[in-house]
Design a protein around this motif. Structure first.
Motif, mmCIF file in Angstrom:
data_model
loop_
_atom_site.group_PDB
_atom_site.id
_atom_site.type_symbol
_atom_site.label_atom_id
_atom_site.label_comp_id
_atom_site.label_asym_id
_atom_site.label_seq_id
_atom_site.Cartn_x
_atom_site.Cartn_y
_atom_site.Cartn_z
ATOM 1 N N LEU A 9 73.903 91.557 29.080
ATOM 2 C CA LEU A 9 75.242 92.201 28.745
ATOM 3 C C LEU A 9 75.680 93.438 29.807
ATOM 4 N N LYS A 10 74.773 94.168 29.805
ATOM 5 C CA LYS A 10 74.975 95.203 30.904
ATOM 6 C C LYS A 10 75.196 94.724 32.263
ATOM 7 N N ASN A 11 74.265 93.892 32.649
ATOM 8 C CA ASN A 11 74.332 93.485 34.168
ATOM 9 C C ASN A 11 75.349 92.620 34.231
ATOM 10 N N ALA A 12 76.088 91.726 33.347
ATOM 11 C CA ALA A 12 77.137 91.139 33.432
ATOM 12 C C ALA A 12 78.480 92.025 33.765
ATOM 13 N N ARG A 13 78.416 92.879 32.864
ATOM 14 C CA ARG A 13 79.371 93.883 32.759
ATOM 15 C C ARG A 13 79.720 94.921 34.214
ATOM 16 N N LYS A 14 78.342 95.066 34.809
ATOM 17 C CA LYS A 14 78.284 95.883 35.881
ATOM 18 C C LYS A 14 78.738 94.992 36.926
ATOM 19 N N LEU A 15 78.482 93.632 36.933
ATOM 20 C CA LEU A 15 78.691 92.512 37.974
ATOM 21 C C LEU A 15 80.287 92.556 37.990
ATOM 22 N N ALA A 16 80.954 92.597 36.790
ATOM 23 C CA ALA A 16 82.446 92.494 36.777
ATOM 24 C C ALA A 16 83.024 93.566 36.833
ATOM 25 N N ASN A 17 82.356 94.613 37.276
ATOM 26 C CA ASN A 17 82.689 96.065 37.762
ATOM 27 C C ASN A 17 83.761 96.647 36.476
ATOM 28 N N MET A 18 83.216 96.386 35.248
ATOM 29 C CA MET A 18 83.727 96.985 34.185
ATOM 30 C C MET A 18 83.026 98.287 33.405
ATOM 31 N N THR A 19 83.787 99.117 33.002
ATOM 32 C CA THR A 19 83.317 100.136 31.992
ATOM 33 C C THR A 19 83.224 99.458 30.686
ATOM 34 N N GLN A 20 82.467 100.145 29.715
ATOM 35 C CA GLN A 20 82.159 99.717 28.385
ATOM 36 C C GLN A 20 83.645 99.952 27.873
ATOM 37 N N GLU A 21 84.538 100.893 28.207
ATOM 38 C CA GLU A 21 85.999 101.022 27.749
ATOM 39 C C GLU A 21 86.644 99.775 28.149
ATOM 40 N N GLN A 22 86.579 99.284 29.223
ATOM 41 C CA GLN A 22 87.401 98.313 30.031
ATOM 42 C C GLN A 22 87.116 96.959 29.251
ATOM 43 N N LEU A 23 85.872 96.773 29.081
ATOM 44 C CA LEU A 23 85.424 95.697 28.139
ATOM 45 C C LEU A 23 85.783 95.584 26.811
ATOM 46 N N SER A 24 85.577 96.751 26.104
ATOM 47 C CA SER A 24 86.140 96.652 24.627
ATOM 48 C C SER A 24 87.742 96.737 24.461
ATOM 49 N N THR A 25 88.561 97.096 25.493
ATOM 50 C CA THR A 25 89.933 96.899 25.663
ATOM 51 C C THR A 25 90.135 95.514 25.744
ATOM 52 N N GLY A 28 89.985 93.474 22.816
ATOM 53 C CA GLY A 28 91.123 93.880 21.681
ATOM 54 C C GLY A 28 90.374 94.806 20.477
ATOM 55 N N PHE A 29 89.008 95.288 20.866
ATOM 56 C CA PHE A 29 88.509 96.356 20.073
ATOM 57 C C PHE A 29 89.436 97.530 19.698
ATOM 58 N N ASP A 30 89.383 98.219 18.496
ATOM 59 C CA ASP A 30 90.129 99.420 18.381
ATOM 60 C C ASP A 30 89.526 100.543 19.317
ATOM 61 N N ARG A 31 90.380 101.317 20.038
ATOM 62 C CA ARG A 31 90.175 102.149 21.088
ATOM 63 C C ARG A 31 89.027 103.306 20.394
ATOM 64 N N SER A 32 89.067 103.728 19.349
ATOM 65 C CA SER A 32 88.400 104.777 18.846
ATOM 66 C C SER A 32 86.850 104.473 18.604
ATOM 67 N N HIS A 33 86.694 102.979 18.412
ATOM 68 C CA HIS A 33 85.258 102.487 18.254
ATOM 69 C C HIS A 33 84.824 101.398 19.181
ATOM 70 N N GLY A 34 85.727 101.098 19.938
ATOM 71 C CA GLY A 34 85.143 99.789 20.794
ATOM 72 C C GLY A 34 84.096 100.004 21.674
ATOM 73 N N THR A 35 84.255 101.390 22.678
ATOM 74 C CA THR A 35 83.248 101.699 23.511
ATOM 75 C C THR A 35 81.846 102.139 22.781
ATOM 76 N N ALA A 36 81.774 102.500 21.583
ATOM 77 C CA ALA A 36 80.550 102.663 20.934
ATOM 78 C C ALA A 36 79.971 101.281 20.439
ATOM 79 N N ARG A 37 80.760 100.266 20.259
ATOM 80 C CA ARG A 37 80.305 99.271 19.747
ATOM 81 C C ARG A 37 79.549 98.459 21.072
ATOM 82 N N ILE A 38 80.263 98.525 22.234
ATOM 83 C CA ILE A 38 79.712 97.727 23.353
ATOM 84 C C ILE A 38 78.377 98.579 23.711
#
Length: 85
Positions: A9-25, A28-38
């Motif tokens: 998952l981390k490798n795929a996210r980095k290949l997509a040039n996304m931060t954890q926050e961008q992926l969580s957004t 459709g995760f809640d902004r306050s908990h999405g990054t923690a979930r990822i």
């Protein structure tokens, strides 16, 4: 045996040039908990169910099989095959 999902998952996210926050957004995760979930998925503290893994794979542009593959060479082949589609 530990699940390969956190590393893939981390490798795929980095290949997509996304931060954890961008992926969580994008998921459709809640902004306050999405990054923690990822982060918890990437550290292996929690594991997503299959439908969430599929959603993440779709957002990241990788086959869901890539996230679960426990062989590095095969994972690379799955990723390459997914790019042909």
């Amino acid at each position: 045996m530990q699940s390969p999902l956190p590393i893939r998952l981390k490798n795929a996210r980095k290949l997509a040039n996304m931060t954890q926050e961008q992926l969580s957004t994008k998921l459709g995760f809640d902004r306050s908990h999405g990054t923690a979930r990822i982060s918890q998925y990437e550290t292996g503290k929690h594991a997503p169910d299959y439908s969430m893994a599929k959603r993440m794979a779709d957002v990241l542009g990788v086959p869901v099989a890539y996230l679960f593959c426990d062989d590095e060479a095969l994972a690379d082949m799955i990723l390459a095959a997914g790019q042909l589609m």
